[in-house]
Design a protein around this motif. Structure first.
Motif, mmCIF file in Angstrom:
data_model
loop_
_atom_site.group_PDB
_atom_site.id
_atom_site.type_symbol
_atom_site.label_atom_id
_atom_site.label_comp_id
_atom_site.label_asym_id
_atom_site.label_seq_id
_atom_site.Cartn_x
_atom_site.Cartn_y
_atom_site.Cartn_z
ATOM 1 N N THR A 13 57.471 9.688 79.120
ATOM 2 C CA THR A 13 58.546 9.615 78.140
ATOM 3 C C THR A 13 59.848 9.463 78.922
ATOM 4 N N PHE A 111 51.157 -0.463 66.044
ATOM 5 C CA PHE A 111 52.028 0.687 66.248
ATOM 6 C C PHE A 111 51.268 1.970 66.551
ATOM 7 N N ASN A 112 49.936 1.937 66.448
ATOM 8 C CA ASN A 112 49.166 3.069 66.954
ATOM 9 C C ASN A 112 49.379 3.228 68.463
ATOM 10 N N ILE A 114 52.093 3.338 69.984
ATOM 11 C CA ILE A 114 53.196 4.267 70.242
ATOM 12 C C ILE A 114 52.658 5.691 70.294
ATOM 13 N N VAL A 115 51.829 6.024 69.302
ATOM 14 C CA VAL A 115 51.230 7.357 69.268
ATOM 15 C C VAL A 115 50.346 7.550 70.500
ATOM 16 N N PHE A 118 52.422 8.290 73.765
ATOM 17 C CA PHE A 118 52.949 9.650 73.882
ATOM 18 C C PHE A 118 51.829 10.666 74.057
ATOM 19 N N THR A 119 50.702 10.416 73.418
ATOM 20 C CA THR A 119 49.554 11.298 73.610
ATOM 21 C C THR A 119 49.075 11.218 75.048
ATOM 22 N N ILE A 122 51.226 13.229 77.332
ATOM 23 C CA ILE A 122 50.862 14.641 77.264
ATOM 24 C C ILE A 122 49.619 14.900 78.100
ATOM 25 N N HIS A 125 50.257 14.607 81.878
ATOM 26 C CA HIS A 125 51.035 15.772 82.322
ATOM 27 C C HIS A 125 50.130 16.992 82.440
ATOM 28 N N MET A 126 49.284 17.166 81.428
ATOM 29 C CA MET A 126 48.370 18.295 81.414
ATOM 30 C C MET A 126 47.386 18.195 82.573
ATOM 31 N N TYR A 187 39.773 11.902 71.892
ATOM 32 C CA TYR A 187 40.660 11.011 71.156
ATOM 33 C C TYR A 187 40.958 9.759 71.969
ATOM 34 N N GLN A 190 38.201 7.042 72.228
ATOM 35 C CA GLN A 190 37.796 6.253 71.070
ATOM 36 C C GLN A 190 37.937 4.776 71.399
ATOM 37 N N HIS A 193 41.165 2.818 71.759
ATOM 38 C CA HIS A 193 42.143 3.138 72.780
ATOM 39 C C HIS A 193 41.714 2.674 74.154
ATOM 40 N N LEU B 93 50.127 14.423 67.048
ATOM 41 C CA LEU B 93 51.193 14.239 68.047
ATOM 42 C C LEU B 93 52.420 15.062 67.677
ATOM 43 N N LEU B 104 58.404 17.861 77.161
ATOM 44 C CA LEU B 104 58.263 16.457 77.561
ATOM 45 C C LEU B 104 59.069 15.538 76.664
#
Lengths: 194, 106
Positions: A13, A111-112, A114-115, A118-119, A122, A125-126, A187, A190, A193, B93, B104
């Motif tokens: 991000t 536009f999926n 975009i989600v 960001f997922t 995360i 990072h995790m 997720y 899938q 993705h 999300l 973040l």
């Protein structure tokens, strides 16, 4: 470790991009991982064409703007303000100002994405923070533990990109976060993705 | 386009917590009239989005604007997200971006 030896593609991000640590003008790191290439998804906030380079500012709704440079001017004909784009580039710093030298940019059409981006930010990072932190039992059990490879979407001989959840969490039975991690991996695995 | 402040991912449940602040969400359009759109958030909350929307609207629309109450947004930016957007993923999300991984995003 030389920054060039670690080929990482990190989805970030703009908040993360702005908070990377640096020890020089070309050495950046985040979550303990050297940054080589970054992937950003955001809206085009500003565009300018110059003689030697074109620049656009991208906002991902998280940070205000991030200056980017693209060395092929003709690319900008097809981009408009407000359009969502995905771009890849190298993070640079010059006189304290950070920018991204973009070598790949394309519009977002589903536009999926975009989600998903960001997922993925995360998840990465995790992955980089939890695997590097490790558990106390794992750290003390082996005297010469193999160094953890940073998350990378570019396969390497030591850490090939894995499409399945096989051994990504070897310490799952002691890890209270395992359920969350597994849900995120499921997720991302899938078909839409991959 | 106003990019002067960051916007938080919200669903219906989170909208009320951020009244007065800049937010972004995706709604499924239920109805529209001049000056406002009625939409269903990704957690099935009905909200009102005030502002002049683009025409035509697709099934899913992203709205960025100021949260006015727990069920209304004053929109500054509209983006058609098409008809195949997955609301469940966006909903999850929102929870992550406002919870454990807020650092973040904000």
């Amino acid at each position: 470790m030389n920054n060039r030896d670690v080929r990482t593609l990190l989805p970030l991000t703009l908040k993360q991009l702005n908070s990377v640590s640096t020890n020089g003008e070309s050495n950046f790191s985040i979550d303990g991982v050297d940054i080589n290439t970054v992937a950003i998804v955001g809206r085009v906030a500003r565009m300018e064409n110059r003689i030697t380079q074109a620049a656009l500012n991208v906002s991902d709704g998280v940070m205000n703007v991030k200056k980017l440079k693209k060395w092929k001017q003709s690319v900008y004909i097809c981009y408009r303000l407000g359009m969502y784009v995905r771009l890849h580039g190298h993070l640079k710093s010059f006189q304290g100002k950070r920018s991204v030298n973009v070598f790949s940019i394309r519009p977002v059409t589903d536009f999926n994405e975009i989600v998903h981006h960001f997922t993925e930010c995360i998840y990465v990072h995790m992955y980089n923070t939890k695997s590097r932190g490790g558990s106390v039992t794992q750290a003390t059990a082996t005297a010469t533990a193999r160094p953890q490879m940073p998350y990378s979407t570019m396969p390497t001989p030591a850490n090939p990109y894995q499409t399945g959840p096989s051994n990504q969490f070897p310490n799952q039975f002691n890890d209270p976060m395992h359920g969350v991690k597994q849900a995120v991996i499921n997720y991302l695995n899938q078909p839409m993705h991959l | 386009m106003d990019t002067s402040s960051p916007s938080a991912f919200v669903n219906g449940a989170l909208l009320g917590r951020l009244a007065g602040r800049k937010v972004r969400t995706v709604v499924q359009v239920i109805g529209s009239e001049i000056g406002s759109v009625v939409g269903k958030t990704t957690d099935d909350v009905q909200i009102f989005v005030r502002g002049s929307s683009p025409a035509p609207l697709t099934t899913y629309v992203e709205v960025i604007g100021i949260a006015e109450s727990d069920n209304s947004i004053r929109a500054e930016t509209w983006t058609n997200f098409g008809n195949t957007f997955d609301p469940q993923n966006f909903n999850e999300l929102c929870k992550l971006a406002n919870g454990e991984f807020k650092h973040l995003f904000m």
